[in-house]
Design an enzyme around this catalytic site. Sequence first.
Site, PDB file in Angstrom:
ATOM      1  N   HIS A  62      -3.289   4.218  -2.550  1.00  0.00           N
ATOM      2  CA  HIS A  62      -4.309   3.387  -1.907  1.00  0.00           C
ATOM      3  C   HIS A  62      -4.969   4.146  -0.751  1.00  0.00           C
ATOM      4  CE1 HIS A  62      -1.522   0.136  -3.475  1.00  0.00           C
ATOM      5  NE2 HIS A  62      -2.681  -0.238  -3.972  1.00  0.00           N
TER       6      HIS A  62
ATOM      7  N   GLN B 276      -8.874  -0.854 -16.322  1.00  0.00           N
ATOM      8  CA  GLN B 276      -9.451  -1.713 -15.273  1.00  0.00           C
ATOM      9  C   GLN B 276     -10.718  -1.063 -14.710  1.00  0.00           C
ATOM     10  OE1 GLN B 276      -7.259  -3.929 -12.015  1.00  0.00           O
ATOM     11  NE2 GLN B 276      -7.807  -2.121 -10.851  1.00  0.00           N
TER      12      GLN B 276
ATOM     13  N   LEU C 112       0.819  -1.213   0.000  1.00  0.00           N
ATOM     14  CA  LEU C 112       0.000   0.000   0.000  1.00  0.00           C
ATOM     15  C   LEU C 112       0.854   1.265   0.000  1.00  0.00           C
ATOM     16  CD1 LEU C 112      -2.650  -1.164   2.644  1.00  0.00           C
ATOM     17  CD2 LEU C 112      -2.760  -1.357   0.146  1.00  0.00           C
TER      18      LEU C 112
HETATM   19  O1  PAF Z   1      -5.793  -2.867  -8.993  1.00  0.00           O
HETATM   20  C1  PAF Z   1      -5.491  -3.852  -8.283  1.00  0.00           C
HETATM   21  O2  PAF Z   1      -4.782  -3.746  -7.295  1.00  0.00           O
HETATM   22  C2  PAF Z   1      -6.028  -5.227  -8.660  1.00  0.00           C
HETATM   23  O3  PAF Z   1      -6.102  -5.388 -10.036  1.00  0.00           O
HETATM   24  C3  PAF Z   1      -7.378  -5.562  -7.998  1.00  0.00           C
HETATM   25  C4  PAF Z   1      -8.476  -4.632  -8.478  1.00  0.00           C
HETATM   26  C5  PAF Z   1      -7.254  -5.461  -6.492  1.00  0.00           C
HETATM   27  C6  PAF Z   1      -7.800  -6.989  -8.362  1.00  0.00           C
HETATM   28  O4  PAF Z   1      -6.857  -7.926  -7.935  1.00  0.00           O
END
Ligand code: PAF
Length: 276
Positions: A33, A150, A29
């Site tokens: 995050h 994503q 992290l």
């Molecule tokens: O972005 C990330 O850290 C990963 O792709 C996730 C969304 C936690 C899925 O493993």
Amino acid sequence: MIIVKNIEECRAARKKLGRLALVPTMGALHEGHLSLMMLARAHAPKVAASIFVNPTQFGPREDYTKYPRPIEADLEKCRQAEIDLLFLPDADQMYMPGMAEVIVDLPQLSSVLEGKHRPGHFRGVCQVVAKLFNIIQPDVAVFGQKDFQQFRILSAMVEALDFPIEVVPGPTVREPDGLAMSSRNQYLSPTDREKALAISRGLFAAQAEFKKGIRQTNRLITTIQHILLEQHLSIDYIAAVDPITLKHVDAATGPVVLAVAARVGTTRLIDNITLA
Ligand code: PAF
């Protein structure tokens, strides 16, 4: 902070929490995050996080085994962020040996950009996030925009599969010199870190041109390309795409995402900005 490692305990703990926002992570992290966790808090009174380095989203030659797992430091950061529920499963918990294979794929969105260079990556991401959603049943889920493809794919998955979840984007957090924060930055030697700055510098140079009125995306892409090549980065792609369809855009007359993936030594980095 309640820490749970198995699915049953997680379901039981979740039931007591009411409206809940989830920040799924793979750990290691950093400030990026933590900013997602703060954003989650603004959307719900209780916040859950998950830390799981998901094997199914890594290709066979990728960094699954060497991906950083500083669990004690991560736990401390989660405590400081006042996370209410932390889900910390291991691989057998998430993928019970013998479990039938399940594919969640959004081919129109997952076959381009990252998906083209990392075949199967988004199937793994969708699989694990769908499982996390079913296990934790959050009302809100927060994902960073650094991984903008994503974010788009997971938003589309939620819509297509009717998960009753609001998906919230978290802005990219940058180091003072512009480098987008990423768990993979810790792979960079000091020399490679200097070179990696070309990625954000290139994106900002293109943004400055856009602000001066340049709309042809091939000119913006060429600007980024020059800056990356000056530092001898190996370019996977530089793209200008529509933020919804992820299709190439010739003229930046509506919102356009400029996205870059490049290797600095053996480290592969991605970054993007939205022009609007
Ligand atoms: O972005 C990330 O850290 C990963 O792709 C996730 C969304 C936690 C899925 O493993």
